[in-house]
Design a protein around this motif. Structure first.
Motif, short mmCIF file in Angstrom:
data_model
loop_
_atom_site.label_atom_id
_atom_site.label_comp_id
_atom_site.label_asym_id
_atom_site.label_seq_id
_atom_site.Cartn_x
_atom_site.Cartn_y
_atom_site.Cartn_z
N CYS A 376 0.84 -1.20 0.00
CA CYS A 376 0.00 0.00 0.00
C CYS A 376 0.87 1.25 0.00
O CYS A 376 1.77 1.40 0.84
N ALA A 388 -8.35 6.38 1.75
CA ALA A 388 -7.75 5.32 0.94
C ALA A 388 -6.66 5.90 0.03
O ALA A 388 -6.73 7.06 -0.39
N TYR A 392 -5.79 1.97 -4.22
CA TYR A 392 -7.01 1.29 -3.82
C TYR A 392 -8.18 1.73 -4.70
O TYR A 392 -9.04 0.92 -5.07
N HIS A 395 -8.09 -0.16 -7.83
CA HIS A 395 -8.10 -1.61 -7.60
C HIS A 395 -6.72 -2.26 -7.72
O HIS A 395 -6.60 -3.41 -8.15
N ASN A 398 -4.98 -3.78 -1.93
CA ASN A 398 -5.97 -4.69 -1.33
C ASN A 398 -6.74 -4.06 -0.17
O ASN A 398 -7.58 -4.73 0.43
N GLY A 399 -6.41 -2.80 0.16
CA GLY A 399 -7.22 -2.09 1.15
C GLY A 399 -6.68 -2.04 2.55
O GLY A 399 -7.43 -1.75 3.50
N LYS A 404 -9.43 -2.77 5.21
CA LYS A 404 -10.13 -3.85 4.53
C LYS A 404 -9.29 -5.13 4.51
O LYS A 404 -9.82 -6.23 4.64
N GLU A 405 -7.97 -4.98 4.35
CA GLU A 405 -7.07 -6.15 4.40
C GLU A 405 -6.50 -6.24 5.81
O GLU A 405 -5.99 -5.25 6.35
#
Length: 501
Positions: A376, A388, A392, A395, A398-399, A404-405
């Protein structure tokens, strides 16, 4: 005596390349093609020939000559026209190289290729033929080397100053016909300098010349100031070598597992640019330090380049590494990579994973790791945001930046990234072959930091890391050194490694 001053339209298949090397049983009655060219610039890879002149010498006198302008099929730079007097208009109707290629092959076939700084002219002509799919190969002889051998002590061996020193009338300077003719007269004078008639014995005089020319042809690709004896005496073992100029200054540092072989390769490589020719012409002496094995040779070479900063070394010259890549774990459990000053690492008080020269290099390094390991950008301090990261939104992340991840999943990839830039072990010693029987080398790394290397007797005994540290010479750690050691540790080496945890 025949003179061809322009292309006469000979076409057709080029003759098969002659199988020739610089090994020869030459005698003075053999033929020499004394050549000079003018070009659009100093780099054979991109520049082209605009004029060529060839004088044929039979070991006694000039017997034939050839000269033509050549259309380079590209504009001639203004400064080249100012130097040579050859303009675009002059070569507009001149033959292209492929139209005179067969004549050049036939005119030089079976002859020794002679030029002042032969590597320049020979490399250009070889490249022109290579572009036609033809291998041009001739024995070569350099009149710079020959002049230094027979007329030592002159202030300069450039063609212009040399001709002035020994009273050769140099007409049309920087035109192929003028420079080639002066080189031919110089060659004639040189071989007669070495041919005194002793007690009327002409055969002995001729044999004198034969031996000298044979020797010079074998060594024509060496730098003008380097003798065959110097190269013959080089060791064939691992170590670091230094090229010095006439003032004794180190102008290049290199390493090899076979010093002699590597230096010969230096001298045999075709000339690529004016700078590479200047480099070889500036080499006046060679010294070396034996290292015992390739790893220590690499480490010492890197340290010497950073210490001396030789003019012709471009890689590894940087000696200041102020920026580090760090890792820490945030309050949510995510491992985060960041960068900052090594001496002022803000609230990151740990040892850097790797040291780089500046923040710009560090950011580029992290961007590469983000891409390779799908990290990230926000968690690597490359995208400042409270939400974010950009990746992200498209796409490609992965967050982890928005929770999110999960940390344990994300940290697996961070650990893989860390492993790619750190050593497998925290503290270790590499023990390898020394410079002579009964000696070993030791390389010490402590807490991920390279400390240095040393030479010890094979009976040397150590029970702790401190014992090994006391037997080394200290050297600085940096990105280049870390890369050398990582590559070695990941290779199929046979060295002994002692790990201290």
């Amino acid at each position: 005596m025949k003179r061809i001053t322009k292309n006469i339209g000979l076409r057709g298949e080029l003759p098969a390349p002659a199988d020739t090397t610089n090994e020869t049983d030459l005698n003075p009655s053999h033929l020499y093609a004394i050549i000079d060219i003018e070009t659009t610039g100093g780099q054979p890879a991109q520049d082209k020939i605009t004029e060529i002149a060839i004088f044929i010498h039979d070991g006694q006198k000039i017997v034939d000559k050839y000269n033509t302008l050549i259309n380079p099929q590209r504009p001639i730079p203004y400064f080249i026209t100012q130097l040579t007097g050859i303009s675009d208009e002059m070569v507009q109707d001149a033959p292209k190289f492929y139209e005179v290629a067969k004549e050049i092959v036939e005119f030089t076939e079976g002859k020794v290729f002679v030029a002042h700084n032969v590597r320049f002219d020979y490399s250009f002509i070889k490249k022109e033929f290579a572009d036609l799919g033809y291998t041009f190969q001739r024995k070569t002889l350099c009149t710079v080397r020959l002049s230094r051998a027979l007329i030592p002590g002159l202030p300069s061996y450039s063609l212009g100053k040399l001709c002035k020193s020994i009273d050769i009338d140099l007409k049309q300077r920087h035109r192929a016909i003028g420079d080639a003719e002066a080189t031919a007269v110089l060659f004639d004078k040189l071989i007669k300098i070495n041919r005194p008639v002793v007690d009327g014995n002409m055969h002995m005089a001729a044999e004198n010349t034969s031996q000298l020319l044979k020797q010079e042809i074998k060594t024509s690709l060496l730098p003008p100031n380097i003798s065959k004896e110097q190269v013959d005496n080089l060791p064939m073992v691992p170590g670091v070598y230094y090229f010095h100029n006439e003032a004794g200054e180190v102008i290049y540092v290199g390493k090899s597992i076979n010093i002699k072989k590597r230096i010969i390769q230096h001298f045999n490589i075709d000339y690529k640019s004016r700078k590479s020719l200047d480099f070889k012409n500036n080499i006046a002496d060679i010294t070396c330090e034996l290292m015992g094995n390739e790893l220590v040779a690499l480490l010492f070479e890197s340290a010497e380049i950073k210490r001396m900063k030789p003019f012709y070394n471009r890689q590894q010259r940087r000696s200041v590494f102020n920026t580090g890549i760090f890792v820490y774990e945030d309050e949510k459990g995510y491992k985060r990579l960041t960068y900052g000053s090594i001496n002022k690492a803000d609230n990151v008080s740990m040892t850097p994973l790797i040291a780089l020269s500046n923040h710009y290099k560090a950011k580029g390094f992290l961007y590469h790791k983000v891409s390779k390991f799908n990290l990230c950008q926000k968690l690597c301090d490359l995208y400042k945001t409270s939400g974010a990261c950009f990746d992200y939104q498209v796409h490609q992340c992965n967050g982890a930046c928005v929770g999110k991840e999960k940390p344990e999943t994300y940290n697996v990839r961070v650990n893989a990234a860390i492993d790619s830039i750190t050593y497998e072990h925290n503290s270790f010693v590499i023990i390898s072959k020394g410079r002579e029987p009964g000696e070993k080398t030791i390389v010490v790394v402590e807490h991920g930091t390279y400390l240095g290397f040393g030479f010890v007797d094979e009976t040397f005994s150590a029970s702790s890391l401190e014992d090994f540290k006391g037997a080394i010479t200290r050297y600085n750690d940096n990105k280049d050194i870390q890369q050398i050691i990582r590559n070695h540790m990941r290779s199929k080496h046979k060295d002994k490694v002692i790990v201290f945890e």
